[in-house]
Design an enzyme around this catalytic site. Structure first.
Site, PDB file in Angstrom:
ATOM      1  N   GLY A  20      35.138 -38.580 -22.332  1.00  0.00           N
ATOM      2  CA  GLY A  20      36.370 -38.949 -22.714  1.00  0.00           C
ATOM      3  C   GLY A  20      36.766 -40.532 -22.332  1.00  0.00           C
ATOM      4  O   GLY A  20      35.619 -41.150 -21.747  1.00  0.00           O
ATOM      5  N   GLY A  54      50.545 -40.175 -28.720  1.00  0.00           N
ATOM      6  CA  GLY A  54      51.570 -41.172 -28.727  1.00  0.00           C
ATOM      7  C   GLY A  54      51.102 -42.620 -28.304  1.00  0.00           C
ATOM      8  O   GLY A  54      51.505 -43.542 -29.117  1.00  0.00           O
ATOM      9  N   GLU A 119      58.911 -44.170 -24.800  1.00  0.00           N
ATOM     10  CA  GLU A 119      58.723 -42.660 -24.633  1.00  0.00           C
ATOM     11  C   GLU A 119      59.632 -42.511 -23.169  1.00  0.00           C
ATOM     12  O   GLU A 119      60.280 -43.387 -22.540  1.00  0.00           O
ATOM     13  CB  GLU A 119      57.298 -42.416 -24.456  1.00  0.00           C
ATOM     14  CG  GLU A 119      56.525 -42.646 -25.796  1.00  0.00           C
ATOM     15  CD  GLU A 119      55.240 -42.029 -25.598  1.00  0.00           C
ATOM     16  OE1 GLU A 119      54.764 -41.607 -24.608  1.00  0.00           O
ATOM     17  OE2 GLU A 119      54.301 -41.859 -26.485  1.00  0.00           O
ATOM     18  N   ASP A 214      35.816 -27.530 -15.036  1.00  0.00           N
ATOM     19  CA  ASP A 214      34.580 -27.496 -14.451  1.00  0.00           C
ATOM     20  C   ASP A 214      34.377 -28.604 -13.353  1.00  0.00           C
ATOM     21  O   ASP A 214      33.841 -28.253 -12.330  1.00  0.00           O
ATOM     22  CB  ASP A 214      33.398 -27.564 -15.345  1.00  0.00           C
ATOM     23  CG  ASP A 214      33.639 -26.604 -16.735  1.00  0.00           C
ATOM     24  OD1 ASP A 214      34.155 -25.732 -16.506  1.00  0.00           O
ATOM     25  OD2 ASP A 214      33.656 -27.252 -17.866  1.00  0.00           O
ATOM     26  N   HIS A 235      53.865 -30.420 -20.977  1.00  0.00           N
ATOM     27  CA  HIS A 235      54.498 -31.424 -22.024  1.00  0.00           C
ATOM     28  C   HIS A 235      55.549 -30.549 -22.657  1.00  0.00           C
ATOM     29  O   HIS A 235      55.467 -29.341 -23.127  1.00  0.00           O
ATOM     30  CB  HIS A 235      53.331 -31.815 -23.241  1.00  0.00           C
ATOM     31  CG  HIS A 235      53.937 -32.964 -23.925  1.00  0.00           C
ATOM     32  ND1 HIS A 235      54.902 -32.590 -24.696  1.00  0.00           N
ATOM     33  CD2 HIS A 235      53.596 -34.178 -24.015  1.00  0.00           C
ATOM     34  CE1 HIS A 235      54.769 -33.772 -25.401  1.00  0.00           C
ATOM     35  NE2 HIS A 235      54.099 -34.693 -24.550  1.00  0.00           N
ATOM     36  N   ARG A 281      59.595 -36.391 -18.215  1.00  0.00           N
ATOM     37  CA  ARG A 281      58.964 -35.239 -19.044  1.00  0.00           C
ATOM     38  C   ARG A 281      59.252 -33.955 -18.174  1.00  0.00           C
ATOM     39  O   ARG A 281      59.637 -33.006 -18.933  1.00  0.00           O
ATOM     40  CB  ARG A 281      57.537 -35.607 -18.950  1.00  0.00           C
ATOM     41  CG  ARG A 281      56.741 -35.099 -20.088  1.00  0.00           C
ATOM     42  CD  ARG A 281      55.356 -35.519 -20.244  1.00  0.00           C
ATOM     43  NE  ARG A 281      55.113 -36.241 -21.242  1.00  0.00           N
ATOM     44  CZ  ARG A 281      54.101 -36.795 -21.529  1.00  0.00           C
ATOM     45  NH1 ARG A 281      52.939 -36.639 -20.972  1.00  0.00           N
ATOM     46  NH2 ARG A 281      54.096 -37.734 -22.790  1.00  0.00           N
ATOM     47  N   HIS A 345      49.687 -29.415 -20.274  1.00  0.00           N
ATOM     48  CA  HIS A 345      49.147 -30.535 -20.944  1.00  0.00           C
ATOM     49  C   HIS A 345      48.413 -31.497 -19.919  1.00  0.00           C
ATOM     50  O   HIS A 345      47.059 -32.254 -20.317  1.00  0.00           O
ATOM     51  CB  HIS A 345      50.613 -31.556 -21.101  1.00  0.00           C
ATOM     52  CG  HIS A 345      50.025 -32.607 -21.950  1.00  0.00           C
ATOM     53  ND1 HIS A 345      49.586 -32.784 -23.152  1.00  0.00           N
ATOM     54  CD2 HIS A 345      50.351 -33.841 -21.927  1.00  0.00           C
ATOM     55  CE1 HIS A 345      49.341 -33.948 -23.573  1.00  0.00           C
ATOM     56  NE2 HIS A 345      49.826 -34.869 -22.910  1.00  0.00           N
ATOM     57  N   ARG A 380      53.482 -37.597 -14.305  1.00  0.00           N
ATOM     58  CA  ARG A 380      53.085 -38.745 -14.619  1.00  0.00           C
ATOM     59  C   ARG A 380      54.113 -39.307 -15.773  1.00  0.00           C
ATOM     60  O   ARG A 380      54.685 -38.548 -16.657  1.00  0.00           O
ATOM     61  CB  ARG A 380      51.467 -38.354 -15.404  1.00  0.00           C
ATOM     62  CG  ARG A 380      51.145 -39.507 -16.292  1.00  0.00           C
ATOM     63  CD  ARG A 380      49.801 -39.238 -16.867  1.00  0.00           C
ATOM     64  NE  ARG A 380      49.681 -37.974 -17.886  1.00  0.00           N
ATOM     65  CZ  ARG A 380      50.097 -38.188 -19.005  1.00  0.00           C
ATOM     66  NH1 ARG A 380      50.457 -39.525 -19.623  1.00  0.00           N
ATOM     67  NH2 ARG A 380      50.228 -37.058 -19.715  1.00  0.00           N
ATOM     68  N   SER A 385      47.923 -41.927 -19.096  1.00  0.00           N
ATOM     69  CA  SER A 385      46.846 -41.314 -18.980  1.00  0.00           C
ATOM     70  C   SER A 385      45.495 -42.127 -19.568  1.00  0.00           C
ATOM     71  O   SER A 385      44.838 -42.406 -19.036  1.00  0.00           O
ATOM     72  CB  SER A 385      46.848 -39.793 -19.502  1.00  0.00           C
ATOM     73  OG  SER A 385      47.245 -39.839 -20.750  1.00  0.00           O
TER      74      SER A 385
HETATM   75  C1  SIN Z   1      52.405 -37.754 -26.096  1.00  0.00           C
HETATM   76  O1  SIN Z   1      51.923 -38.391 -27.138  1.00  0.00           O
HETATM   77  O2  SIN Z   1      53.396 -37.285 -26.002  1.00  0.00           O
HETATM   78  C2  SIN Z   1      51.262 -37.429 -25.098  1.00  0.00           C
HETATM   79  C3  SIN Z   1      51.171 -38.748 -24.478  1.00  0.00           C
HETATM   80  C4  SIN Z   1      50.786 -38.438 -23.057  1.00  0.00           C
HETATM   81  O3  SIN Z   1      50.435 -37.383 -22.555  1.00  0.00           O
HETATM   82  O4  SIN Z   1      51.470 -39.109 -22.177  1.00  0.00           O
END
Ligand code: SIN
Length: 541
Positions: A20, A54, A119, A214, A235, A281, A345, A380, A385
């Site tokens: 990632g 997002g 957000e 893992d 989420h 969140r 999430h 968070r 992230s």
């Molecule tokens: C989202 O698009 O809501 C996820 C982005 C995140 O996990 O902060």
């Protein structure tokens, strides 16, 4: 654990487990000074990064902007953010994003400037996005393309790390299980865990199937400490349709004005938080659950995202990925209310590291979701992230280079299949692993989900320990098989989550205890630590 029969190893300077954003970013720096093996558990693009929609939160407008981003990150983290980690994130962020743009990442622009969304819990619009709602996919693409041009990085796809090698207490490589069931040993001067999260410990998750935790299980086996494992982020808005996966419906939808309504069409967030749908969140996720069981319904009430009456947004163009997925289920952002419910999430906790990715075990580093620097605290901030992966992936690579500069150069060598490559699981073993995985996922969802209490958690822990003991028996050393090992990872991570959640007798951020509903002032900046040797203890940092 060392798999007996590993007879010879390939040698690289640096081993990166996970492809990632954190793993890719680290590999690029490491390859400047050594050979790198970058290991992906599935196809190289299949990671949580790929599904991040997002955007990426970053302060691109100078020092005042950076200070505000820091404030928002700390406020969202509910008294548990480690300030130096958050400073590193927001201060390194702009240059790491600028670098990525230079490497070809295409963030959305309008009238010559970056488009920015707001957000939850952000005091201003600062979320950059790409192709509307495909930000993680675009960042992953740009990083992978650069990695692929680097002759010192080799990518190994569809290989699962099954054990870390240790010599005199130092991690010196890993055993990898390939698709055919063969085990290969890799020796490296330093090993980075960038294996992402563990959403698959829950039956309701936005995470892909590979996210079975893992890396966390390997770190525990190697003697590392985990931190803040009770803090799993749920989420608020995953698609809630029978038979459909819990597809993420980005917080950016609410950032652009989408409202949460109940079956009566009431905008119920008015009763929960002054910021309404853009509250932190954890607050929104819990409000949805509470609302779904409120009122005089004799069943769980559906909760919807509704954007039909929000003017000025071309929803389908702004969110093409989401629109395309919804169309498969006969839904449209502009014509329908979209049923939603929270799903696991993101893991705020993880393998404890310093600000340079060093774990508590020499030779082992961690970055991204698998790591716990304390940057997210108890909750968070949305879209921090991807930034975390970029910033701490680069930092971990710097530390790996510095710490190994005086170690002897690793030799190149061929990969030898180890002698223990026979798949030995029986049908009964496989059935047991599948059944216990499903059982653990359901149990953790009800016991260590959005609302928790002691008795349920204790029962779940006891059942989980019994299943883990039998799994260990069936996954005998020398006979690795993927589903068995994944079930063991889920058991190990689930156990850590439950033990830390039991120890934290308060409610804070994403951790809500029905039997301890208050937040305790004395627990400010007190983190849980979990290791196989010591169990759970608390530390102030
Ligand atoms: C989202 O698009 O809501 C996820 C982005 C995140 O996990 O902060």
């Amino acid at each position: 654990m060392t798999i007996p029969g590993s007879v010879a190893a390939t040698h690289v300077d640096f081993l990166v487990l996970g492809a990632g954003v954190a793993g890719l970013r680290a590999a690029l720096s490491l390859a400047e000074q050594g050979t790198v093996l970058l290991v992906a558990k599935d196809a190289v693009a299949e990671s949580n990064t790929h599904y991040a929609q997002g955007g990426i939160a970053v302060a691109m407008d100078g020092d005042a902007d950076v200070a505000l981003h820091l404030e928002d990150t700390i406020a969202a983290g509910d008294g548990l953010v480690f300030r130096p980690a958050a400073e590193a994130l927001v201060q390194d962020g702009p240059r790491r994003v600028a670098e990525l743009i230079e490497w070809g990442a295409r963030f959305d622009r309008e009238d010559g400037d970056w488009m920015r969304t707001r957000e939850g819990a952000h005091s201003r619009a600062r979320i950059l996005h790409a192709f509307g709602d495909a930000t993680g996919a675009e960042m992953g693409r740009a990083l992978r393309e650069r990695v692929r041009t680097h002759r010192k990085v080799r990518i190994a796809e569809r290989q699962m790390a099954v054990a870390l090698h240790q010599q005199d207490g130092r991690v010196v490589g890993a055993d990898l299980l390939d698709e055919s069931g063969q085990v290969h040993s890799v020796r490296a001067k330093a090993t980075l865990l960038a294996t992402g999260g563990a959403g698959q410990i829950y039956c309701e998750t936005t995470n892909p199937a590979v996210a079975t935790g893992d890396g966390l299980a390997l770190a525990l086996q190697a003697g590392a400490e985990l931190a803040d494992m009770e803090f799993y982020q749920f989420h608020p808005t995953a698609l809630h349709l029978a038979g459909a996966p819990r597809f993420l419906l980005s917080e950016a939808l609410r950032g652009e004005g989408a409202q949460l309504v109940n079956e009566r069409g009431e905008r119920f967030m008015r009763r929960h938080h002054p910021l309404l749908e853009l509250a932190p969140r954890d607050v929104v996720a819990r409000a949805i659950v509470q609302e779904s069981v409120a009122g005089d319904f004799d069943r769980q009430q559906e909760i919807y995202l509704d954007m039909r009456s929000v003017p000025g947004v071309a929803w389908n163009e702004r969110f093409p990925t989401i629109s395309a997925v919804l169309a498969r289920y006969g839904l449209s952002l502009t014509k329908n209310r979209i049923p939603v419910y929270p799903a696991a999430h993101y893991l705020m906790g993880g393998v404890r590291t310093d600000l340079a990715g060093r774990t508590t075990v020499p030779g082992l580093y961690a970055a991204g979701e698998v790591a716990a620097t304390g940057v997210h605290g108890a909750n968070r901030l949305a879209s921090n992230s991807l930034l975390e992966g970029l910033v701490f992936g680069a930092r971990a690579a710097e530390a790996m280079l510095a710490d190994t500069a005086l170690l002897p150069v690793a030799e190149d060598g061929a990969i030898f299949a180890s002698e223990c490559s026979m798949l030995a699981a029986t049908d009964a073993d496989r059935r047991f692993a599948a059944e216990s995985t499903t059982r653990m996922q359901q149990m953790l969802w009800s016991a260590a989900g959005l609302f928790r209490e002691e008795a349920t958690m204790r029962r779940a822990l006891a059942e989980l320990e019994t299943m883990a003991a039998e799994l260990r028996q069936r996954c005998r050393a020398g006979r690795p098989w993927r589903e068995g090992l994944e079930a063991m990872s889920i058991a190990a991570v689930g156990r850590a989550v439950l033990q830390c959640a039991l120890a934290r007798r308060e409610s804070r951020g994403a951790h809500a205890r029905l039997d301890h509903p208050k937040k305790l002032a004395e627990n400010e900046n007190r983190h849980t630590l979990f290791s196989l040797a010591r169990g759970v203890h608390f530390e102030q940092w």
